[in-house]
Design an enzyme around this catalytic site. Sequence first.
Site, mmCIF file in Angstrom:
data_model
loop_
_atom_site.group_PDB
_atom_site.id
_atom_site.type_symbol
_atom_site.label_atom_id
_atom_site.label_comp_id
_atom_site.label_asym_id
_atom_site.label_seq_id
_atom_site.Cartn_x
_atom_site.Cartn_y
_atom_site.Cartn_z
ATOM 1 N N THR A 125 0.827 -1.207 0.000
ATOM 2 C CA THR A 125 0.000 0.000 0.000
ATOM 3 C C THR A 125 0.865 1.262 0.000
ATOM 4 O O THR A 125 1.993 1.248 0.529
ATOM 5 C CB THR A 125 -0.911 0.003 1.254
ATOM 6 O OG1 THR A 125 -1.432 1.307 1.457
ATOM 7 C CG2 THR A 125 -0.142 -0.392 2.516
ATOM 8 N N ASP A 126 0.304 2.353 -0.534
ATOM 9 C CA ASP A 126 1.033 3.632 -0.495
ATOM 10 C C ASP A 126 1.134 4.163 0.938
ATOM 11 O O ASP A 126 1.887 5.088 1.199
ATOM 12 C CB ASP A 126 0.372 4.670 -1.411
ATOM 13 C CG ASP A 126 -1.063 5.017 -1.026
ATOM 14 O OD1 ASP A 126 -1.628 4.378 -0.116
ATOM 15 O OD2 ASP A 126 -1.626 5.940 -1.647
ATOM 16 N N GLU A 127 0.364 3.560 1.868
ATOM 17 C CA GLU A 127 0.396 4.047 3.249
ATOM 18 C C GLU A 127 1.767 3.824 3.901
ATOM 19 O O GLU A 127 2.070 4.421 4.926
ATOM 20 C CB GLU A 127 -0.713 3.407 4.085
ATOM 21 C CG GLU A 127 -2.083 3.785 3.544
ATOM 22 C CD GLU A 127 -3.230 3.489 4.495
ATOM 23 O OE1 GLU A 127 -3.043 3.572 5.713
ATOM 24 O OE2 GLU A 127 -4.321 3.182 3.988
ATOM 25 N N TYR A 153 -1.344 -0.392 11.207
ATOM 26 C CA TYR A 153 -1.596 -1.061 9.911
ATOM 27 C C TYR A 153 -0.451 -0.788 8.938
ATOM 28 O O TYR A 153 0.177 -1.719 8.415
ATOM 29 C CB TYR A 153 -2.921 -0.574 9.309
ATOM 30 C CG TYR A 153 -3.057 -0.893 7.830
ATOM 31 C CD1 TYR A 153 -3.128 -2.206 7.381
ATOM 32 C CD2 TYR A 153 -3.078 0.127 6.876
ATOM 33 C CE1 TYR A 153 -3.232 -2.508 6.024
ATOM 34 C CE2 TYR A 153 -3.189 -0.159 5.520
ATOM 35 C CZ TYR A 153 -3.256 -1.472 5.100
ATOM 36 O OH TYR A 153 -3.339 -1.763 3.752
ATOM 37 N N LYS A 157 2.447 -3.330 7.265
ATOM 38 C CA LYS A 157 2.642 -3.521 5.818
ATOM 39 C C LYS A 157 4.084 -3.166 5.431
ATOM 40 O O LYS A 157 4.702 -3.834 4.602
ATOM 41 C CB LYS A 157 1.660 -2.653 5.019
ATOM 42 C CG LYS A 157 0.195 -3.042 5.168
ATOM 43 C CD LYS A 157 -0.134 -4.427 4.622
ATOM 44 C CE LYS A 157 -0.037 -4.510 3.114
ATOM 45 N NZ LYS A 157 -0.470 -5.851 2.640
#
Length: 344
Positions: A125-127, A153, A157
């Site tokens: 994810t870009d997060e 979260y 990741k």
Amino acid sequence: MTIIVTGGAGFIGSNFVYLQLKEHPEDRIICLDKLTYAGNLSTLQEAMEHPNFRFIKADIADRAAVEQLFEQEHPDIVVNFAAESHVDRSIENPGIFLQTNIMGTQVLMDACRKYGIQRYHQVSTDEVYGDLPLDRPDLFFTEDTPIHTSSPYSSSKAGADLLVLAYYRTFGLPVSITRCSNNYGPYHFPEKLIPLMISRALADEALPVYGKGENVRDWLYVEDHCKAIDLVMRKGRAGEVYNVGGHNERTNLEVVKTILKELGKPESLITFVTDRPGHDMRYAIDPTKIHSELGWLPETKFEDGIRQTIQWYLDNKKWWQDIISGEYQNYFDQYYRQKGRVDQ
Ligand SMILES: NC(=O)c1ccc[n+]([C@@H]2O[C@H](COP(=O)([O-])OP(=O)(O)OC[C@H]3O[C@@H](n4cnc5c(N)ncnc54)[C@H](O)[C@@H]3O)[C@@H](O)[C@H]2O)c1
């Protein structure tokens, strides 16, 4: 080719399963999913009819179950969608995020090393890049942007991504990673922004928007994401990260207002609520690398995608109403196990 798709009963994984069965019907697709609250086997009902599809209910962190599956199926590719994915839940209970998102990734890659594999693909994810300030619209995440996470979260990741790249460098495992922006489309669990707002607006319930609704997300139609993953896992370079995004930035408030307008509902339904702790302000992806190396471009504009998505939720009320009522969790017992069509 035999492809193990983990987390295929979730939002993006199920869309990916359907894309594979449509575009590569000759490939065998094995879906391994624990069916957590986010997994919905009824989503895969049509796939179950396909001769090249098999479903296994198991945890990616269960080494014995994963190794047994590898021994049976000798997969060529493993693509890992399985994750705890909801930021709010990671603030309530970080532990399960580390267990599934990091330890589960390790177990899968260990099996890939033990049994041999053409490609292990990690859906990220870009997060992992943290966020960008609202007053710098010129900034975008590239693959070289440093990891700088905000929530349990995104940290889990990011931890998994680092482990994946370490398995490439240390053991030569042929891995790839895609880091994508926010997805929307069919089969999106109704706790996430867009389906939550659609379902509540249809019931004329208040629409809770965090803070002032200023947070910006880069929305991508789920099928475009699935096509990007398909390209990278088959043709992308091993050891590489590819960012995936569509230059479709919208504030949360803009998204909610678009939904209300499409449904003919009043903006008075919007209710601002206390912001999420550590809430990221803006995500924006630079997808130059995947475009120049693999020719990927998003095909669905936000205006079209959101209309299609709203129509899908209108046409498939039973799917999301069963989730809201909890009925979907009985589906496995009621239907598939009785028919003996799934393994456990
Ligand atoms: N949704 C997005 O906008 C988005 C954007 C970028 C990246 N991602 C990533 O894409 C992947 C899929 O996201 P999603 O939105 O489809 O998630 P989701 O929550 O809808 O689905 C997750 C699936 O994984 C399964 N699962 C959870 N823990 C498991 C375990 N221990 N073993 C086996 N299966 C397990 C669940 O049952 C569910 O079917 C995630 O890795 C997520 O980080 C999501």
